[in-house]
Scaffold this motif. Structure first.
Motif, short mmCIF file in Angstrom:
data_model
loop_
_atom_site.label_atom_id
_atom_site.label_comp_id
_atom_site.label_asym_id
_atom_site.label_seq_id
_atom_site.Cartn_x
_atom_site.Cartn_y
_atom_site.Cartn_z
N UNK A 151 34.73 12.17 27.85
CA UNK A 151 33.66 11.32 28.36
C UNK A 151 33.32 10.28 27.30
N UNK A 152 33.35 9.02 27.69
CA UNK A 152 33.06 7.93 26.76
C UNK A 152 31.75 7.26 27.18
N UNK B 90 16.72 15.81 30.79
CA UNK B 90 17.58 15.68 29.62
C UNK B 90 18.05 14.24 29.47
N UNK B 91 18.54 13.93 28.29
CA UNK B 91 19.11 12.60 28.05
C UNK B 91 20.50 12.52 28.67
N UNK B 92 20.94 11.29 28.90
CA UNK B 92 22.30 11.07 29.41
C UNK B 92 23.31 11.63 28.43
N UNK B 93 23.02 11.51 27.15
CA UNK B 93 23.91 12.05 26.12
C UNK B 93 24.05 13.57 26.25
N UNK B 94 22.92 14.26 26.43
CA UNK B 94 22.96 15.72 26.57
C UNK B 94 23.67 16.11 27.87
N UNK B 95 23.45 15.35 28.93
CA UNK B 95 24.16 15.62 30.19
C UNK B 95 25.66 15.53 29.99
N UNK B 96 26.10 14.50 29.28
CA UNK B 96 27.53 14.34 29.01
C UNK B 96 28.07 15.52 28.21
N UNK B 97 27.30 15.97 27.22
CA UNK B 97 27.72 17.12 26.42
C UNK B 97 27.87 18.36 27.29
N UNK B 98 26.92 18.57 28.19
CA UNK B 98 26.98 19.75 29.06
C UNK B 98 28.18 19.69 30.01
N UNK C 170 28.24 11.46 38.55
CA UNK C 170 29.52 11.39 39.25
C UNK C 170 30.63 10.96 38.30
N UNK C 171 30.33 9.98 37.45
CA UNK C 171 31.34 9.52 36.48
C UNK C 171 31.76 10.66 35.54
N UNK C 172 30.79 11.40 35.05
CA UNK C 172 31.09 12.50 34.11
C UNK C 172 31.88 13.60 34.81
N UNK C 173 31.51 13.92 36.05
CA UNK C 173 32.25 14.94 36.80
C UNK C 173 33.69 14.52 37.02
N UNK D 86 32.74 11.00 23.43
CA UNK D 86 33.02 9.93 22.47
C UNK D 86 32.17 8.71 22.81
N UNK D 87 32.11 7.79 21.87
CA UNK D 87 31.30 6.59 22.02
C UNK D 87 32.17 5.36 21.83
N UNK D 88 31.97 4.37 22.68
CA UNK D 88 32.75 3.13 22.54
C UNK D 88 32.31 2.35 21.30
#
Length: 357
Positions: free
Chosen positions: A241-242, A284-292, A229-232, A305-307
């Motif tokens: 997306x951070x 998938x990883x959370x990282x890959x989900x964010x990329x998608x 939900x956050x990524x959407x 991006x990463x904090x």
């Protein structure tokens, strides 16, 4: 074949057509009265829409009762179907005893505080919906001589797993701290499943506990609190997306329409109590989900991006712990919406809904 007229959302209408295209004995639901609790939630609303779409396409004459706690919210979210003669809105807390006129052939219990934030802020109402709600609904099933009961359960019932575990099957129970108030959700789901099998043993109510993994899609609120939900929300709002970690956690993500199709496979074809529902390709990883998610609208140039810069450099994938849905696959179920397509549908629906307001 497309004859679904249940909803105004083009995305949801397409989803419903794909659900109804499944090779299932839908005619077994003809003339039935079905109570769906939590009807304005993401998964239960898809169950409601599917049943009404069966009337639209096949004229099955199903009567759907949608139970909700917040009538104002439900009237807003279910505006497309409120005036249908085959749908009846019931406003009541599922934790209170329920009286309903007429027959009830099936109950689909989806009323539950699924948002993680509520498990900490409202643990009492969270566990009540699963325990008292399940008791009340199964008592109703006994009174009405119902044919079946479906509990929308969760992967949370499995608790902590050994690090080497990759796929969790329906018997892989781990532990959790029962004295932590946040156990209200997982413990509530576990107890609800036990309540189901006791009523099946004593009263002959056919029960199915459908254990969903991480579900995403139309109907998920942007302030839900889970990463999908956050990524959407970031994509809809045109923001990068951070991640506050390296995103190595691995989860199973399943599109809502595939998940609800899985529930109907368990109901109409299943012979076991519990079934996992998870897209094996969605592990998938959370990282890959964010990329998608950033790739849904490549023209916007959104980035991941990463904090903490060290997280970007020191990424190491953890052991995969997803749900094993082999039992459901043996009934003929398989996902039809892959992760990139599902994320695109989710964002498209959210943007369309935002534009209509």
């Amino acid at each position: 074949m497309s004859s679904v007229t249940t909803v105004s959302s083009a995305v949801i209408a397409r989803d419903l057509d794909e659900i109804l295209d499944r090779d299932l004995p839908w005619s077994e639901l003809a003339g039935c009265s079905v109570l769906v609790t939590g009807a304005s939630g993401m998964l239960p609303s898809y169950a409601v829409y599917t049943l009404l779409a069966l009337n639209d396409r096949h004229g099955l004459g199903i009567t759907v009762h949608g139970l909700v706690r917040n009538g104002e919210k439900a009237r807003r979210l279910l505006a497309d179907i409120l005036d249908r003669p085959d749908f009846h809105l019931v406003v009541q807390d599922v934790s209170a005893p329920l009286e309903l006129d007429g027959p009830v052939d099936y109950v689909i219990h989806g009323a539950s505080a699924a948002r993680p934030a509520l498990h900490g802020s409202q643990p009492v109402s969270t566990i009540k919906a699963n325990l008292l709600g399940t008791f009340n609904l199964l008592d109703l099933c006994v009174e009405k001589g119902s044919r079946g009961f479906v509990l929308m359960s969760s992967a949370e019932v499995y608790g902590a797993q050994a690090p080497e575990t990759e796929l969790i099957d329906e018997q892989s129970y781990g532990g959790f701290d029962i004295l932590n108030p946040r156990a209200c959700y997982a413990e509530g789901k576990r107890a609800a499943e036990t309540i189901c099998v006791t009523y099946q043993a004593q009263y002959g109510i056919t029960c199915r506990a459908v254990r969903f993994g991480h579900i995403y899609g139309p109907g998920m609120a942007l302030d839900d609190g889970r990463v999908q939900a956050d990524f959407a929300a970031n994509v809809v709002n045109g923001k990068d997306i951070v991640l506050n970690s390296d995103g190595s956690g691995v989860r199973t993500y399943t599109y809502v329409a595939d998940a609800i199709a899985g529930m109907f496979y368990a109901l109409l074809r299943g012979d076991q109590v519990a079934y996992n529902v998870a897209d094996p390709a969605g592990l998938v990883s959370i990282r890959r989900l964010a990329e998608l998610f950033t790739e849904v609208h490549p023209e916007r140039g959104l980035r991941l991006r990463f904090s903490n810069e060290s997280d970007e450099r020191s990424y190491s994938l953890t052991k995969k712990q997803g749900l094993d849905s082999a039992k459901l696959a043996a009934l003929g179920w398989s996902p039809v919406v892959d992760l990139p397509a599902g994320l695109h549908r989710m964002v498209t629906h959210l943007e369309s809904a935002a534009g209509a307001r």
